[in-house]
Scaffold this active site. Structure first.
Site, PDB file in Angstrom:
ATOM      1  N   SER A  78       0.796  -1.228   0.000  1.00  0.00           N
ATOM      2  CA  SER A  78       0.000   0.000   0.000  1.00  0.00           C
ATOM      3  C   SER A  78       0.825   1.274   0.000  1.00  0.00           C
ATOM      4  CB  SER A  78      -0.944   0.002   1.199  1.00  0.00           C
ATOM      5  OG  SER A  78      -0.197  -0.028   2.396  1.00  0.00           O
TER       6      SER A  78
ATOM      7  N   LYS B 213     -12.412  -1.850   1.825  1.00  0.00           N
ATOM      8  CA  LYS B 213     -11.775  -0.981   0.824  1.00  0.00           C
ATOM      9  C   LYS B 213     -12.609  -1.029  -0.469  1.00  0.00           C
ATOM     10  CE  LYS B 213      -7.219  -1.655   2.972  1.00  0.00           C
ATOM     11  NZ  LYS B 213      -7.293  -0.648   4.007  1.00  0.00           N
TER      12      LYS B 213
ATOM     13  N   HIS C 195      -5.361  -4.596  -1.069  1.00  0.00           N
ATOM     14  CA  HIS C 195      -5.246  -3.570  -2.116  1.00  0.00           C
ATOM     15  C   HIS C 195      -5.261  -4.208  -3.502  1.00  0.00           C
ATOM     16  CE1 HIS C 195      -4.632  -0.348   0.761  1.00  0.00           C
ATOM     17  NE2 HIS C 195      -3.956  -1.243   1.464  1.00  0.00           N
TER      18      HIS C 195
HETATM   19  N1  PLP Z   1      -3.789  -5.527   5.239  1.00  0.00           N
HETATM   20  C1  PLP Z   1      -3.457  -4.475   4.483  1.00  0.00           C
HETATM   21  C2  PLP Z   1      -2.414  -4.647   3.400  1.00  0.00           C
HETATM   22  C3  PLP Z   1      -4.069  -3.217   4.690  1.00  0.00           C
HETATM   23  O1  PLP Z   1      -3.735  -2.168   3.948  1.00  0.00           O
HETATM   24  C4  PLP Z   1      -5.041  -3.106   5.700  1.00  0.00           C
HETATM   25  C5  PLP Z   1      -5.715  -1.829   5.983  1.00  0.00           C
HETATM   26  O2  PLP Z   1      -5.157  -0.779   6.027  1.00  0.00           O
HETATM   27  C6  PLP Z   1      -5.356  -4.239   6.467  1.00  0.00           C
HETATM   28  C7  PLP Z   1      -4.705  -5.437   6.208  1.00  0.00           C
HETATM   29  C8  PLP Z   1      -6.401  -4.189   7.522  1.00  0.00           C
HETATM   30  O3  PLP Z   1      -7.671  -4.179   6.911  1.00  0.00           O
HETATM   31  P1  PLP Z   1      -8.968  -3.795   7.730  1.00  0.00           P
HETATM   32  O4  PLP Z   1      -9.147  -2.325   7.576  1.00  0.00           O
HETATM   33  O5  PLP Z   1     -10.066  -4.599   7.143  1.00  0.00           O
HETATM   34  O6  PLP Z   1      -8.696  -4.173   9.160  1.00  0.00           O
END
Ligand code: PLP
Length: 420
Positions: A208, A267, A236
């Site tokens: 990200s 997302k 992502h």
């Molecule tokens: N994994 C990644 C790569 C993320 O970017 C995020 C969120 O920012 C998460 C996990 C966590 O996701 P959630 O918002 O559903 O807890």
């Protein structure tokens, strides 16, 4: 009341010895916390939160003024967060199934919509089964501990998301961290890990901060050579990478080689909340028995389930939304490159505008907002020192005009601050 009692206790009046003692402890804690907060401010890494007074979308109104702001910093890749059909599905689920379950899944917190959504997710990813969590953070903290023992090994990309890092910390497996997307280093670590019973390679599908995509084909080849399993976090990627939006594994032609996928409903898939694991049925069955964030946390609220379920329906009907996002991403990336900016990553809607200097990133982001463009600057410790950037995220619901206005603003602001 609490504050009054604490102040009295601090002054030694009325609250008794134990209250006075805890008052002193609290005063000490407050001093320590205030010093720590001051250090964060001093380091220039304070994260303030802008208050949005409208729905999530390409155009926002910020509290205290700022209407008509073009938003380039949500993970709303497909623009489904405020899609009328997604909202309607949430309202219908709310009316039919109530506000929430007041229970974890295994006591009395499973409704037909939870089972239907799990089935839909597994079908979407072409996997055997799926399990819902309150977030992907929970899915990531719940999987490694349930799956891996001290006899096993996990090999993790050094730039994996914080929730993968935390999940791995919680498990008792042997831990190996390989250099970011470095296949030589992964191979060396896989060789070293041959002594363990089972090896699991864990990587973000798309990272990200950089908008770069894990070399999954090579990872899967190495996994095959060294008898390892592959886990990917697709937060992502789900909904928009690959010809039908299945994710990084579809994009790189390795859907049959990745064993476990964790992803988010918060997302691209409607943006409400929630996460999941999808993969082999016995793994999902085991998670229902052993995964602590699943066992000891409330069920997903029906309205949230309704949003995600509708988002998946829309994606399975057509890939037009994902294609529109890809075209806009291409427009932004090529126009910014032509203007002289360096954009990290390739073909991903996360478009980090690389600036290097932390102050420059922060001042430019502020100046972009003055021109009605909402973007965020990232600097150390979120990204490495000297690699400060402004992260722009493209959505299917941006118009071509929105994209062009963003590029124009970057060009003006970049010239003004000497970035071009
Ligand atoms: N994994 C990644 C790569 C993320 O970017 C995020 C969120 O920012 C998460 C996990 C966590 O996701 P959630 O918002 O559903 O807890």
């Amino acid at each position: 009341m609490w504050r009054v009692a604490a102040v009295r206790a601090l002054r030694g009046g009325g609250a008794g010895v134990s209250r006075a003692a805890s008052g002193a402890a609290e005063a000490q804690l407050r001093r320590r916390l205030e010093n720590e907060l001051e250090d964060i401010r001093g380091a220039g890494t304070w994260k303030s939160e802008r208050v949005i007074a409208s729905r999530q979308g390409p155009h926002l109104r910020l509290a205290g003024g700022g209407a008509g702001i073009i938003n380039f910093c949500a993970n709303n890749y497909l623009g489904l967060s405020s899609h009328p059909e997604v909202i309607r599905a949430a309202v219908e689920a709310l009316e039919k199934f109530g506000a929430g379950l007041s229970s974890v899944r295994f006591i009395c917190g499973t409704q037909s919509i939870h089972k239907d959504l799990e089935e839909k997710i597994a079908h979407f990813h072409q996997r055997e089964d799926a399990i819902l969590y309150a977030s992907c953070f929970d899915a990531n903290t719940g999987i490694f501990e349930a799956l891996l023992t001290p006899e096993d090994a996990v090999l993790s990309d050094e730039l994996n998301h914080a929730s993968i890092i935390d999940g791995i910390r919680l498990c008792k497996a042997n831990k190996y961290r390989y250099k970011h997307m470095d296949m030589q280093d992964l191979e060396a670590k896989l060789k070293e890990a041959q002594k363990h019973r089972l090896r699991l390679v864990a990587t973000d599908g798309a990272f990200s901060m950089d908008g770069d995509i894990a070399p999954l084909r090579e990872i899967c080849q190495l996994a095959q050579r060294y008898d390892a399993l592959v886990f990917i976090d697709e937060c992502h990627a789900t909904g928009f990478l690959g010809p039908s939006g299945r994710g990084t594994d579809e994009l790189l032609g390795v859907m049959d080689k990745v064993t476990i996928i964790n992803s988010t409903l918060g997302k691209a898939l409607g943006g409400a909340a929630g996460g999941y694991t999808t993969g082999p049925k016995p793994l999902i069955d085991l998670l229902r028995q052993r995964s602590r964030p699943y066992l000891f946390s409330n069920s997903l609220p029906p309205a949230v389930v309704g949003c995600a379920s509708k988002a998946l329906d829309l994606l399975m009907e057509s890939n037009a939304i994902a294609l529109s996002m890809a075209a806009k991403t291409q427009r932004f990336r090529s126009k910014m490159a032509a203007a002289g900016f360096t954009i990290s990553g390739k073909d991903h809607p996360i478009c980090p505008v690389m600036l290097g200097d932390a102050r420059l990133a922060s001042v430019m982001a502020e100046d972009m907002l003055n021109r009605g463009i909402y973007v965020i600057g990232f600097s150390y410790p979120v990204v490495p020192k000297g690699k400060a950037r402004i992260r722009v995220q493209i959505s299917a619901v941006h118009s071509d005009e929105d994209i062009d206005r963003c590029v124009e603003a970057f060009t003006e602001v970049g010239r003004k601050h000497g970035a071009l």
